[in-house]
Design an enzyme around this catalytic site. Structure first.
Site, PDB file in Angstrom:
ATOM      1  N   SER A   8      49.976  -0.613  90.041  1.00 47.27           N
ATOM      2  CA  SER A   8      49.732  -0.635  91.488  1.00 47.27           C
ATOM      3  C   SER A   8      48.608   0.327  91.827  1.00 47.27           C
ATOM      4  O   SER A   8      48.742   1.541  91.627  1.00 47.27           O
ATOM      5  CB  SER A   8      50.997  -0.226  92.243  1.00 47.27           C
ATOM      6  OG  SER A   8      50.678  -0.010  93.596  1.00 47.27           O
ATOM      7  N   HIS A  33      48.423  -4.981  90.895  1.00 47.09           N
ATOM      8  CA  HIS A  33      49.199  -5.037  92.141  1.00 47.09           C
ATOM      9  C   HIS A  33      48.423  -4.337  93.254  1.00 47.09           C
ATOM     10  O   HIS A  33      48.055  -3.166  93.127  1.00 47.09           O
ATOM     11  CB  HIS A  33      50.550  -4.363  91.894  1.00 47.09           C
ATOM     12  CG  HIS A  33      51.518  -4.465  93.026  1.00 47.09           C
ATOM     13  ND1 HIS A  33      52.298  -5.585  93.249  1.00 47.09           N
ATOM     14  CD2 HIS A  33      51.858  -3.594  93.999  1.00 47.09           C
ATOM     15  CE1 HIS A  33      53.075  -5.386  94.298  1.00 47.09           C
ATOM     16  NE2 HIS A  33      52.825  -4.181  94.781  1.00 47.09           N
ATOM     17  N   ASP A  35      48.505  -3.306  97.198  1.00 52.50           N
ATOM     18  CA  ASP A  35      49.367  -3.114  98.363  1.00 52.50           C
ATOM     19  C   ASP A  35      48.544  -3.145  99.642  1.00 52.50           C
ATOM     20  O   ASP A  35      47.692  -2.281  99.857  1.00 52.50           O
ATOM     21  CB  ASP A  35      50.091  -1.763  98.251  1.00 52.50           C
ATOM     22  CG  ASP A  35      51.159  -1.791  97.182  1.00 52.50           C
ATOM     23  OD1 ASP A  35      52.026  -2.674  97.236  1.00 52.50           O
ATOM     24  OD2 ASP A  35      51.128  -0.925  96.280  1.00 52.50           O
ATOM     25  N   MET A  37      48.666  -2.725 103.571  1.00 55.35           N
ATOM     26  CA  MET A  37      49.528  -2.135 104.613  1.00 55.35           C
ATOM     27  C   MET A  37      48.741  -2.007 105.912  1.00 55.35           C
ATOM     28  O   MET A  37      47.547  -1.689 105.888  1.00 55.35           O
ATOM     29  CB  MET A  37      49.987  -0.736 104.182  1.00 55.35           C
ATOM     30  CG  MET A  37      50.688  -0.694 102.839  1.00 55.35           C
ATOM     31  SD  MET A  37      51.286   0.978 102.511  1.00 55.35           S
ATOM     32  CE  MET A  37      51.806   0.806 100.796  1.00 55.35           C
ATOM     33  N   HIS A  67      50.491  -7.707  97.721  1.00 56.11           N
ATOM     34  CA  HIS A  67      51.797  -7.469  98.352  1.00 56.11           C
ATOM     35  C   HIS A  67      51.526  -7.097  99.799  1.00 56.11           C
ATOM     36  O   HIS A  67      51.046  -5.997 100.074  1.00 56.11           O
ATOM     37  CB  HIS A  67      52.490  -6.345  97.554  1.00 56.11           C
ATOM     38  CG  HIS A  67      53.731  -5.815  98.183  1.00 56.11           C
ATOM     39  ND1 HIS A  67      54.317  -4.627  97.777  1.00 56.11           N
ATOM     40  CD2 HIS A  67      54.517  -6.292  99.178  1.00 56.11           C
ATOM     41  CE1 HIS A  67      55.399  -4.403  98.496  1.00 56.11           C
ATOM     42  NE2 HIS A  67      55.547  -5.396  99.359  1.00 56.11           N
ATOM     43  N   MET A  69      52.348  -5.866 103.280  1.00 55.82           N
ATOM     44  CA  MET A  69      53.297  -5.109 104.103  1.00 55.82           C
ATOM     45  C   MET A  69      52.678  -5.028 105.487  1.00 55.82           C
ATOM     46  O   MET A  69      52.247  -3.960 105.946  1.00 55.82           O
ATOM     47  CB  MET A  69      53.522  -3.721 103.487  1.00 55.82           C
ATOM     48  CG  MET A  69      54.397  -3.770 102.245  1.00 55.82           C
ATOM     49  SD  MET A  69      54.137  -2.344 101.169  1.00 55.82           S
ATOM     50  CE  MET A  69      52.719  -2.915 100.254  1.00 55.82           C
ATOM     51  N   MET A 138      62.141  -4.710  96.313  1.00 55.49           N
ATOM     52  CA  MET A 138      61.681  -3.343  96.545  1.00 55.49           C
ATOM     53  C   MET A 138      62.763  -2.364  96.100  1.00 55.49           C
ATOM     54  O   MET A 138      63.911  -2.467  96.517  1.00 55.49           O
ATOM     55  CB  MET A 138      61.378  -3.101  98.035  1.00 55.49           C
ATOM     56  CG  MET A 138      60.166  -3.816  98.584  1.00 55.49           C
ATOM     57  SD  MET A 138      58.632  -3.563  97.672  1.00 55.49           S
ATOM     58  CE  MET A 138      58.395  -1.790  97.817  1.00 55.49           C
ATOM     59  N   ASP A 176      59.449  -3.255  92.384  1.00 51.28           N
ATOM     60  CA  ASP A 176      58.370  -2.395  92.876  1.00 51.28           C
ATOM     61  C   ASP A 176      58.942  -1.128  93.502  1.00 51.28           C
ATOM     62  O   ASP A 176      59.656  -1.188  94.502  1.00 51.28           O
ATOM     63  CB  ASP A 176      57.575  -3.202  93.918  1.00 51.28           C
ATOM     64  CG  ASP A 176      56.361  -2.460  94.475  1.00 51.28           C
ATOM     65  OD1 ASP A 176      56.047  -1.362  93.984  1.00 51.28           O
ATOM     66  OD2 ASP A 176      55.729  -3.007  95.396  1.00 51.28           O
TER      67      ASP A 176
HETATM   68  C1  DX5 Z   1      55.117   0.921  97.953  1.00 50.88           C
HETATM   69  C2  DX5 Z   1      54.279  -0.054  97.179  1.00 50.88           C
HETATM   70  C3  DX5 Z   1      54.311   0.099  95.724  1.00 50.88           C
HETATM   71  C4  DX5 Z   1      53.879   1.448  95.217  1.00 50.88           C
HETATM   72  C5  DX5 Z   1      54.811   1.784  94.101  1.00 50.88           C
HETATM   73  O1  DX5 Z   1      55.250   0.481  99.247  1.00 50.88           O
HETATM   74  O2  DX5 Z   1      54.675  -1.399  97.468  1.00 50.88           O
HETATM   75  O3  DX5 Z   1      53.581  -0.941  95.073  1.00 50.88           O
HETATM   76  O4  DX5 Z   1      52.566   1.502  94.755  1.00 50.88           O
HETATM   77  O5  DX5 Z   1      54.516   3.051  93.720  1.00 50.88           O
HETATM   78  P1  DX5 Z   1      55.329   3.866  92.623  1.00 50.88           P
HETATM   79  O6  DX5 Z   1      55.273   3.095  91.363  1.00 50.88           O
HETATM   80  O7  DX5 Z   1      54.583   5.132  92.598  1.00 50.88           O
HETATM   81  O8  DX5 Z   1      56.737   4.023  93.152  1.00 50.88           O
HETATM   82 ZN    ZN Z   2      53.803  -3.027  96.243  1.00 51.48          ZN
END
Ligand code: DX5
Ligand code: ZN
Length: 226
Positions: A8, A33, A35, A37, A67, A69, A138, A176
């Site tokens: 990620s 991956h 993210d 947001m 992903h 969010m 999650m 994740d």
């Molecule tokens: C959190 C993200 C994850 C994040 C996970 O909202 O969706 O993808 O990067 O991070 P780690 O592996 O550090 O928990």
């Molecule tokens: Zn994620």
């Protein structure tokens, strides 16, 4: 079941994103991956189509796993697909018309995924399991990297394995949040096969070696699975 590591980029140094993403893929990561947001669905803001397009240019063959969010994901699915996203997942909690949103993703040539927050039970997505390429469980509350793994995710992963078997479906199970050397064995034994990891890969030490060690730990857990 093929175990795959999905580094990620949330925990990467964004000033050296291409280089660090490449190192994670060199270490055995097969899915990158990303993210996305918006500061509304989650209390943080990250990247969008511009950065996905930049990653696609630098890594033409990588699987980019976006992903989302964000609120109103339908508004950004076309631009993300155009930018080069391979997979796009949306939160069940963010989609009033989840079935339609998943169809929209597929209509843009991407593989669709549905995501479950820690407080959302598996049965909330029962009716779309035959549509999706993956279900993302999650194991932290979304928004930030480096949080503690929530162990209730293990039970949800096991439930998904059972439901998939009972219904004869083929969606993949992704996890994740908080996936690291001390938790990866449990998630693999529960049945997760797509392992997202940010902090454990990018935060310190050598990125390539971190990815390699995590993948080795995951694969050795598979061998010992009952
Ligand atoms: C959190 C993200 C994850 C994040 C996970 O909202 O969706 O993808 O990067 O991070 P780690 O592996 O550090 O928990
Ligand atoms: Zn994620």
């Amino acid at each position: 079941m093929t175990i795959e590591l999905a580094p990620s980029i949330l925990s990467a140094n964004f000033a050296r994103l291409g280089e660090e993403a490449k190192a994670a893929l060199d270490g055995g990561g097969t899915v990158l991956h990303v993210d996305v947001m918006d500061g509304h669905f989650v209390p943080n803001i990250t990247v969008g189509p511009l950065v996905v397009a930049a990653l696609r240019k630098t890594l033409p063959n990588a699987i980019l796993d976006c992903h989302l969010m964000i609120e109103h994901p339908d508004e950004f699915i076309p631009a993300l697909a155009e930018a080069g996203a391979s997979w796009i997942s949306v939160h069940q909690e963010a989609c009033i018309h989840l079935h339609r949103t998943l169809q929209l993703i597929e209509s843009h040539g991407c593989k669709s995924g549905v995501v479950l927050n820690p407080a959302t039970p598996v049965h909330m997505v029962d009716e779309v399991l035959d549509l999706v390429h993956h279900v993302l469980v999650m194991s932290v509350n979304p928004g930030f990297g480096a949080q503690k793994f929530i162990s209730g995710a293990l039970r949800k992963i096991k439930t998904l394995v059972e439901v998939r078997e009972a219904l004869g479906l083929s969606f993949r199970i992704e996890v994740d949040g908080g996936v690291a050397l001390d938790t990866v064995g449990d998630v693999v034994r529960a049945g997760a096969e797509l392992l997202v990891a940010g902090n454990a890969v990018f935060a310190k030490g050598n990125i390539r070696e971190n990815a390699k060690k995590l993948l080795e730990a995951a694969r050795s857990a598979t061998l010992t699975r009952a």
